[in-house]
Design a protein around this motif. Structure first.
Motif, PDB file in Angstrom:
ATOM      1  N   LEU A 186       0.833  -1.193   0.000  1.00 23.02           N
ATOM      2  CA  LEU A 186       0.000   0.000   0.000  1.00 23.02           C
ATOM      3  C   LEU A 186       0.873   1.249   0.000  1.00 23.02           C
ATOM      4  CD1 LEU A 186      -2.741  -1.082   2.572  1.00 23.02           C
ATOM      5  CD2 LEU A 186      -3.073  -0.672   0.121  1.00 23.02           C
ATOM      6  N   PRO A 187       0.481   2.272  -0.750  1.00 22.68           N
ATOM      7  CA  PRO A 187       1.271   3.506  -0.784  1.00 22.68           C
ATOM      8  C   PRO A 187       1.014   4.354   0.460  1.00 22.68           C
ATOM      9  CG  PRO A 187      -0.686   3.784  -2.102  1.00 22.68           C
ATOM     10  CD  PRO A 187      -0.706   2.352  -1.618  1.00 22.68           C
ATOM     11  N   TYR A 188       1.927   5.250   0.740  1.00 21.77           N
ATOM     12  CA  TYR A 188       1.716   6.198   1.836  1.00 21.77           C
ATOM     13  C   TYR A 188       2.135   7.582   1.368  1.00 21.77           C
ATOM     14  CZ  TYR A 188       6.766   5.536   2.674  1.00 21.77           C
ATOM     15  OH  TYR A 188       8.127   5.465   2.544  1.00 21.77           O
ATOM     16  N   PHE A 189       1.535   8.599   1.963  1.00 15.59           N
ATOM     17  CA  PHE A 189       1.734   9.973   1.537  1.00 15.59           C
ATOM     18  C   PHE A 189       1.851  10.876   2.766  1.00 15.59           C
ATOM     19  CE2 PHE A 189      -1.077   7.657  -1.306  1.00 15.59           C
ATOM     20  CZ  PHE A 189      -0.521   7.856  -2.565  1.00 15.59           C
ATOM     21  N   PRO A 190       2.487  12.039   2.640  1.00 19.71           N
ATOM     22  CA  PRO A 190       2.466  12.989   3.750  1.00 19.71           C
ATOM     23  C   PRO A 190       1.030  13.457   3.988  1.00 19.71           C
ATOM     24  CG  PRO A 190       3.403  13.998   1.778  1.00 19.71           C
ATOM     25  CD  PRO A 190       3.267  12.531   1.490  1.00 19.71           C
ATOM     26  N   SER A 191       0.675  13.753   5.216  1.00 18.08           N
ATOM     27  CA  SER A 191      -0.709  14.120   5.538  1.00 18.08           C
ATOM     28  C   SER A 191      -1.001  15.592   5.226  1.00 18.08           C
ATOM     29  CB  SER A 191      -1.004  13.819   7.006  1.00 18.08           C
ATOM     30  OG  SER A 191      -1.053  12.436   7.211  1.00 18.08           O
ATOM     31  N   THR A 192      -0.604  16.010   4.040  1.00 23.64           N
ATOM     32  CA  THR A 192      -0.966  17.322   3.513  1.00 23.64           C
ATOM     33  C   THR A 192      -2.293  17.180   2.775  1.00 23.64           C
ATOM     34  OG1 THR A 192       0.238  16.856   1.473  1.00 23.64           O
ATOM     35  CG2 THR A 192       1.462  17.949   3.250  1.00 23.64           C
ATOM     36  N   THR A 193      -2.869  18.305   2.365  1.00 24.78           N
ATOM     37  CA  THR A 193      -4.119  18.248   1.605  1.00 24.78           C
ATOM     38  C   THR A 193      -3.945  17.412   0.344  1.00 24.78           C
ATOM     39  OG1 THR A 193      -4.849  20.399   2.442  1.00 24.78           O
ATOM     40  CG2 THR A 193      -5.860  19.619   0.399  1.00 24.78           C
ATOM     41  N   GLN A 194      -2.856  17.644  -0.397  1.00 20.99           N
ATOM     42  CA  GLN A 194      -2.624  16.886  -1.619  1.00 20.99           C
ATOM     43  C   GLN A 194      -2.366  15.419  -1.321  1.00 20.99           C
ATOM     44  OE1 GLN A 194      -3.080  17.872  -4.849  1.00 20.99           O
ATOM     45  NE2 GLN A 194      -2.883  15.659  -5.119  1.00 20.99           N
ATOM     46  N   GLY A 195      -1.622  15.141  -0.244  1.00 26.08           N
ATOM     47  CA  GLY A 195      -1.342  13.757   0.117  1.00 26.08           C
ATOM     48  C   GLY A 195      -2.602  12.996   0.483  1.00 26.08           C
ATOM     49  N   ILE A 196      -3.490  13.638   1.224  1.00 28.20           N
ATOM     50  CA  ILE A 196      -4.755  12.999   1.623  1.00 28.20           C
ATOM     51  C   ILE A 196      -5.632  12.744   0.404  1.00 28.20           C
ATOM     52  CG2 ILE A 196      -6.889  13.334   2.946  1.00 28.20           C
ATOM     53  CD1 ILE A 196      -5.103  14.931   4.975  1.00 28.20           C
ATOM     54  N   LEU A 197      -5.663  13.695  -0.532  1.00 27.42           N
ATOM     55  CA  LEU A 197      -6.429  13.497  -1.766  1.00 27.42           C
ATOM     56  C   LEU A 197      -5.853  12.340  -2.588  1.00 27.42           C
ATOM     57  CD1 LEU A 197      -7.093  17.180  -2.899  1.00 27.42           C
ATOM     58  CD2 LEU A 197      -8.797  15.515  -2.130  1.00 27.42           C
TER      59      LEU A 197
END
Length: 237
Positions: free
Chosen positions: A122-133
């Protein structure tokens, strides 16, 4: 490592947490050794005995979501890989290690006779607005169960921890004060307007036209407490 409902947004949320999409499925721990694997529920109950896999031959223990539709494992975390324990390692390192190992060995994600139930990281992203989107839209809405929020510096905790948060997709706008695509913002318990052929329109039904009453008032009344009820009674992943 089991999550708790994200009821308060921590300070420096965008720089201290990762967000990860969770597909619909069953939470499993997959144990592997000498070319054979087995799976148990998140409570330790065995659900699958000795199946071949492409995981390392030395002791490996992965935290996964098993898709009963696709017959594959989505990997979210690791407790041990090829004989090396990671319980005392921070989230950031565990995630980096898994990513590097899956890049090294593409056979893990390919279905074959020796790997009949492939593993997808599973991918993971920083919890910024763009990351959450990006996390929200990684899976189509019908396949997405929710979002995890992992503190970057937490060790793997055997049990529930407030350092891993959980939200259903439709809770994101209210809890994180951001706009998301309409299909993800729709609460699943609220019916949609339908035309005379029974086809759903885009808008959510929140009442009949003025003067005609509201035959769905019981739904509207019940849905007001949906968030609270799910957070009090619902099971988090």
């Amino acid at each position: 490592m089991l999550s708790e409902w994200l009821v308060d947004v921590p300070e420096m949320f965008d720089t201290t947490y990762y967000v990860m999409p969770c597909p619909i499925g069953k939470r499993n721990l997959v144990t592997s050794m000498k070319g054979y694997s087995s799976a148990s529920t998140k409570y330790g109950v065995p659900v699958m005995y000795e199946f071949p896999s492409a995981l390392p031959h030395a002791f490996t223990l992965l935290d996964c979501i098993y898709s009963t539709v696709e017959h594959k494992y989505y990997v979210l975390d690791t407790l041990s890989w090829n004989g090396h324990a990671f319980l005392d390692c921070e989230t950031e390192f565990r995630f980096f290690w898994l990513q590097s190992k899956f890049l090294e060995d593409s056979s893990l994600s390919i279905r074959s006779k020796m790997n009949p139930m492939p593993f997808e990281l599973l991918p993971y992203f920083p919890s910024t607005t763009q990351g959450i989107l990006s996390a929200l839209q990684h899976f189509p809405v019908e396949k997405l169960d929710g979002l995890w929020f992992f503190h970057r510096e937490t060790h793997y905790h055997l049990g529930r921890t407030p350092l891993v948060g959980w939200l259903k997709p439709y809770m994101v706008p209210k809890m994180l004060d951001m706009t998301i695509p309409d299909e993800y913002a729709l609460r699943p318990d609220v019916p949609k307007k339908c035309d005379r052929n029974g086809n759903n329109s885009k808008e959510v039904l929140d009442g009949e036209e003025k003067g005609k009453g509201n035959k769905f008032a019981w739904v509207a009344g019940a849905s007001r407490d949906t968030d609270k009820q799910q957070m009090e009674e619902g099971e988090v992943t």
